[in-house]
Design a protein around this motif. Structure first.
Motif, PDB file in Angstrom:
ATOM      1  N   ALA A 215     115.502  49.194  13.023  1.00  0.00           N
ATOM      2  CA  ALA A 215     116.858  49.780  12.973  1.00  0.00           C
ATOM      3  C   ALA A 215     117.022  50.877  14.029  1.00  0.00           C
ATOM      4  O   ALA A 215     117.937  51.700  13.943  1.00  0.00           O
ATOM      5  CB  ALA A 215     117.118  50.331  11.581  1.00  0.00           C
ATOM      6  N   ASP A 216     116.106  50.912  15.013  1.00  0.00           N
ATOM      7  CA  ASP A 216     116.172  51.891  16.118  1.00  0.00           C
ATOM      8  C   ASP A 216     116.007  53.340  15.679  1.00  0.00           C
ATOM      9  O   ASP A 216     116.596  54.241  16.283  1.00  0.00           O
ATOM     10  CB  ASP A 216     117.481  51.750  16.910  1.00  0.00           C
ATOM     11  N   LYS A 217     115.243  53.551  14.635  1.00  0.00           N
ATOM     12  CA  LYS A 217     115.010  54.935  14.188  1.00  0.00           C
ATOM     13  C   LYS A 217     113.592  55.351  14.591  1.00  0.00           C
ATOM     14  O   LYS A 217     112.639  54.580  14.423  1.00  0.00           O
ATOM     15  CB  LYS A 217     115.143  55.049  12.661  1.00  0.00           C
ATOM     16  N   HIS A 218     113.462  56.565  15.092  1.00  0.00           N
ATOM     17  CA  HIS A 218     112.152  57.091  15.446  1.00  0.00           C
ATOM     18  C   HIS A 218     111.330  57.288  14.178  1.00  0.00           C
ATOM     19  O   HIS A 218     111.876  57.653  13.135  1.00  0.00           O
ATOM     20  CB  HIS A 218     112.291  58.435  16.163  1.00  0.00           C
ATOM     21  N   VAL A 219     110.026  57.071  14.293  1.00  0.00           N
ATOM     22  CA  VAL A 219     109.181  57.115  13.101  1.00  0.00           C
ATOM     23  C   VAL A 219     107.998  58.062  13.266  1.00  0.00           C
ATOM     24  O   VAL A 219     107.247  57.976  14.243  1.00  0.00           O
ATOM     25  CB  VAL A 219     108.632  55.705  12.768  1.00  0.00           C
ATOM     26  N   LEU A 235     103.369  47.557  15.600  1.00  0.00           N
ATOM     27  CA  LEU A 235     104.349  48.643  15.495  1.00  0.00           C
ATOM     28  C   LEU A 235     104.506  49.402  16.812  1.00  0.00           C
ATOM     29  O   LEU A 235     105.626  49.716  17.233  1.00  0.00           O
ATOM     30  CB  LEU A 235     103.964  49.614  14.375  1.00  0.00           C
ATOM     31  N   TYR A 236     103.384  49.697  17.472  1.00  0.00           N
ATOM     32  CA  TYR A 236     103.493  50.420  18.748  1.00  0.00           C
ATOM     33  C   TYR A 236     104.210  49.574  19.800  1.00  0.00           C
ATOM     34  O   TYR A 236     104.960  50.087  20.628  1.00  0.00           O
ATOM     35  CB  TYR A 236     102.114  50.880  19.241  1.00  0.00           C
ATOM     36  N   LYS A 237     103.970  48.264  19.755  1.00  0.00           N
ATOM     37  CA  LYS A 237     104.626  47.366  20.708  1.00  0.00           C
ATOM     38  C   LYS A 237     106.141  47.375  20.464  1.00  0.00           C
ATOM     39  O   LYS A 237     106.939  47.484  21.395  1.00  0.00           O
ATOM     40  CB  LYS A 237     104.051  45.956  20.545  1.00  0.00           C
ATOM     41  N   LEU A 238     106.485  47.298  19.197  1.00  0.00           N
ATOM     42  CA  LEU A 238     107.899  47.300  18.815  1.00  0.00           C
ATOM     43  C   LEU A 238     108.575  48.595  19.279  1.00  0.00           C
ATOM     44  O   LEU A 238     109.674  48.575  19.857  1.00  0.00           O
ATOM     45  CB  LEU A 238     107.981  47.165  17.287  1.00  0.00           C
ATOM     46  N   ALA A 239     107.922  49.721  19.040  1.00  0.00           N
ATOM     47  CA  ALA A 239     108.492  51.018  19.440  1.00  0.00           C
ATOM     48  C   ALA A 239     108.661  51.066  20.953  1.00  0.00           C
ATOM     49  O   ALA A 239     109.691  51.518  21.459  1.00  0.00           O
ATOM     50  CB  ALA A 239     107.591  52.153  18.969  1.00  0.00           C
ATOM     51  N   GLU A 240     107.686  50.548  21.665  1.00  0.00           N
ATOM     52  CA  GLU A 240     107.755  50.590  23.126  1.00  0.00           C
ATOM     53  C   GLU A 240     108.903  49.720  23.638  1.00  0.00           C
ATOM     54  O   GLU A 240     109.681  50.147  24.487  1.00  0.00           O
ATOM     55  CB  GLU A 240     106.421  50.114  23.699  1.00  0.00           C
ATOM     56  N   LEU A 246     107.137  56.338  17.992  1.00  0.00           N
ATOM     57  CA  LEU A 246     106.325  56.079  16.795  1.00  0.00           C
ATOM     58  C   LEU A 246     105.131  57.021  16.883  1.00  0.00           C
ATOM     59  O   LEU A 246     104.442  57.063  17.908  1.00  0.00           O
ATOM     60  CB  LEU A 246     105.838  54.631  16.775  1.00  0.00           C
ATOM     61  N   MET A 247     104.932  57.774  15.841  1.00  0.00           N
ATOM     62  CA  MET A 247     103.860  58.770  15.868  1.00  0.00           C
ATOM     63  C   MET A 247     103.125  58.763  14.538  1.00  0.00           C
ATOM     64  O   MET A 247     103.756  58.680  13.483  1.00  0.00           O
ATOM     65  CB  MET A 247     104.536  60.125  16.067  1.00  0.00           C
ATOM     66  N   GLU A 248     101.802  58.833  14.588  1.00  0.00           N
ATOM     67  CA  GLU A 248     101.035  58.918  13.340  1.00  0.00           C
ATOM     68  C   GLU A 248     100.818  60.394  13.009  1.00  0.00           C
ATOM     69  O   GLU A 248     100.388  61.180  13.861  1.00  0.00           O
ATOM     70  CB  GLU A 248      99.690  58.188  13.465  1.00  0.00           C
ATOM     71  N   GLY A 249     101.115  60.745  11.765  1.00  0.00           N
ATOM     72  CA  GLY A 249     101.088  62.155  11.370  1.00  0.00           C
ATOM     73  C   GLY A 249      99.709  62.656  10.970  1.00  0.00           C
ATOM     74  O   GLY A 249      99.489  62.965   9.812  1.00  0.00           O
ATOM     75  N   ILE A 250      98.822  62.721  11.951  1.00  0.00           N
ATOM     76  CA  ILE A 250      97.535  63.368  11.673  1.00  0.00           C
ATOM     77  C   ILE A 250      97.699  64.799  12.179  1.00  0.00           C
ATOM     78  O   ILE A 250      97.595  65.067  13.381  1.00  0.00           O
ATOM     79  CB  ILE A 250      96.382  62.644  12.378  1.00  0.00           C
ATOM     80  N   LYS A 251      98.023  65.658  11.249  1.00  0.00           N
ATOM     81  CA  LYS A 251      98.452  67.029  11.552  1.00  0.00           C
ATOM     82  C   LYS A 251      97.543  67.739  12.564  1.00  0.00           C
ATOM     83  O   LYS A 251      98.007  68.409  13.479  1.00  0.00           O
ATOM     84  CB  LYS A 251      98.470  67.796  10.228  1.00  0.00           C
ATOM     85  N   THR A 252      96.244  67.595  12.358  1.00  0.00           N
ATOM     86  CA  THR A 252      95.261  68.259  13.218  1.00  0.00           C
ATOM     87  C   THR A 252      95.523  68.002  14.699  1.00  0.00           C
ATOM     88  O   THR A 252      95.389  68.908  15.525  1.00  0.00           O
ATOM     89  CB  THR A 252      93.849  67.745  12.859  1.00  0.00           C
ATOM     90  N   ALA A 253      95.880  66.778  15.019  1.00  0.00           N
ATOM     91  CA  ALA A 253      96.031  66.393  16.421  1.00  0.00           C
ATOM     92  C   ALA A 253      97.053  67.263  17.151  1.00  0.00           C
ATOM     93  O   ALA A 253      96.976  67.436  18.365  1.00  0.00           O
ATOM     94  CB  ALA A 253      96.459  64.930  16.512  1.00  0.00           C
TER      95      ALA A 253
END
Ligand code: C2G
Length: 448
Positions: A215-219, A235-240, A246-253
């Motif tokens: 639906a064209d929403k950032h994730v 998923l990364y291919k789709l976002a590209e 598309l971002m994975e929420g590993i807070k530390t990073a």
């Protein structure tokens, strides 16, 4: 004459700011508005402020509500100003309820209702527009995420989604933050936002993320993004293809101190890196999801991403061998999990626990010295470099404010605005490598 005072950053001036100033003015006869300096915002941990102070002052002025505009540049100034300007009422939006009660000793404190759901333009046309964010899930992380988002300029939480009406979290969330929660129609929820933060149960991340991307929403999705490498790649291919984030929420990073630690480790100061050992344990309550969900609970899925992160960032994704061992609780859930990885020129160990408590530390061993970061190294408040000579210790104390979420949210907003495109803090390749380890774990446990 009744004097009112209010303060704010007033970045990317919007209808919420306008309403606040209007209502503030209505509380009295004379309104003083304090606009924060960049320096003060940095000191109080507000990140991503876009407009320069002159623009922000100009925007406040244009409303015509302020009789006087002053600059706020230090802690403790509010008390000074209230006395100096002989103020009767201090006011601020309801997102700060309780926070400024201490000012009651000097004048009346009024929390004005915050304007919910600012959505002037649903299609973002330029990078300086507000990002309207929706939360998928209203569980444990949602209130923390909301509180931290207040410190990130350029983002507003306008909606939430939770199909579960029985656990009571949605109701509480709406009551506390005045954000509507949609229970049935995910597409309708998606229509009301530019971007989503997914903090629903682990097994739902992939589906929610995929639908949002379509639906064209950032994730921004909580870890683990997916359970298999293939799904993560998809998923990364789709976002590209769609040109969205598309971002994975590993807070530390995204914590500034962790970035510095990684850079120092890569700078050659400790020579060639040969070993990374990282431990993250948090004893979970007996009735928590991580201790009761036999399929998708447990130490690895809950906490494994944290210790894996420095390993993948420093040693890479080219494993020669990987071995996963678990100590299980009575219901077969892993309470303590160890992942040992062999690389061509080094090795690494990650340990995660929900039912075992250990010293949470990160040690990076090199041919010339080592880096040690103590708990909570995953927020990286400080770390040391030590050498053969025990008298030689280099100590680092990078900036860190809040609980770390704000840096993740700030990076998400920067990426949406196109100012952090290469995403070096956590690349898609690194996130895919994580998914690979998740898949290995789940296959070994017969859960895939
Ligand atoms: N506001 C609002 N509705 C929104 C957004 C903001 O009513 N949707 C209010 C805030 O509660 C605040 C004012 O608008 O009273 C300015 O908001 P910000 O620029 O975000 O400033 P803030 O960080 O809240 O600073 O010393 C500064 C103060 O602590 C407030």
């Amino acid at each position: 004459m009744k004097k009112v005072i209010t303060y704010g950053t007033f970045d990317l001036f919007h209808e919420g700011h306008y309403n606040l100033l209007k209502h503030a003015k209505e509380l009295g006869d004379y309104l003083v508005v304090g606009v924060t300096t960049q320096h003060f915002d940095e000191a109080r941990g507000k990140v991503n402020v876009v407009d320069p102070i002159m623009t922000r002052i100009e925007n406040v002025k244009k409303t015509g509500f302020a009789d006087e505009i002053i600059v706020e540049d230090h802690d403790g100034q509010k008390i000074e100003d209230i006395q100096k300007y002989d103020v009767d009422i201090f006011t601020v939006g309801s997102d700060w309820v309780g926070h400024f009660d201490y000012l009651n000793a000097f004048c009346k404190v009024v929390y004005l209702p915050r304007t919910p759901g600012i959505s002037s333009t649903m299609k973002r046309n330029n990078s300086n527009e507000l990002v309207n964010l929706g939360l998928v899930g209203t569980g444990r992380l949602a209130p923390r995420f909301y509180d931290e988002s207040k410190f990130v300029s350029g983002v507003e939480i306008v909606a939430a989604f939770n199909p579960d009406t029985t656990d009571g979290t949605a109701e509480k969330f709406t009551k506390r933050f005045n954000v509507p929660v949609e229970h049935q129609d995910y597409d309708k929820f998606l229509d009301s936002v530019h971007a989503v933060y997914i903090e629903s149960p682990n097994e739902t991340h992939y589906e929610y993320a995929k639908k949002a991307l379509l639906a064209d929403k950032h994730v921004l999705s909580e870890k683990p993004l997916t359970f298999t490498r293939e799904q993560a790649e998809e998923l990364y291919k789709l976002a590209e293809e769609k040109g969205i984030v598309l971002m994975e929420g590993i807070k530390t990073a995204y914590c500034p101190g962790f970035q510095q630690l990684i850079n120092v480790a890569k700078s050659g100061k400790i020579g060639e890196i040969r070993d990374v050992t990282a431990v993250f344990t948090r004893i979970a309550s007996k009735d928590s999801r991580e201790m009761t969900d036999e399929k998708y609970g447990g130490a690895f899925l809950e906490n494994g991403s944290y210790p894996l992160l420095p390993i993948i960032k420093l040693m890479g994704m080219d494993f020669q061998d990987i071995r996963i061992d678990c100590i299980d609780g009575p219901n077969g859930i892993d309470h303590y999990t160890q992942i040992m990885i062999r690389y061509k020129n080094g090795f690494a160990t990650a340990k995660a626990g929900v039912g075992v408590k250990s010293e949470g530390q990160l040690v990076i061993a090199g041919t010339e010295g080592y880096i040690i970061a103590q708990s909570p190294w995953w927020l990286t408040h400080k770390f040391d470099i030590r050498y053969e000579d025990p008298n030689k210790i280099e100590h680092y104390e990078p900036v860190f404010q809040g609980d770390g979420f704000r840096y993740e949210i700030a990076e998400f907003v920067r990426k949406i605005n196109g100012s952090s495109e290469n995403g070096y803090r956590l690349t898609s390749e690194e996130s895919i490598a994580m998914a690979d380890v998740v898949e290995k774990f789940l296959r070994q446990r017969g859960r895939l």
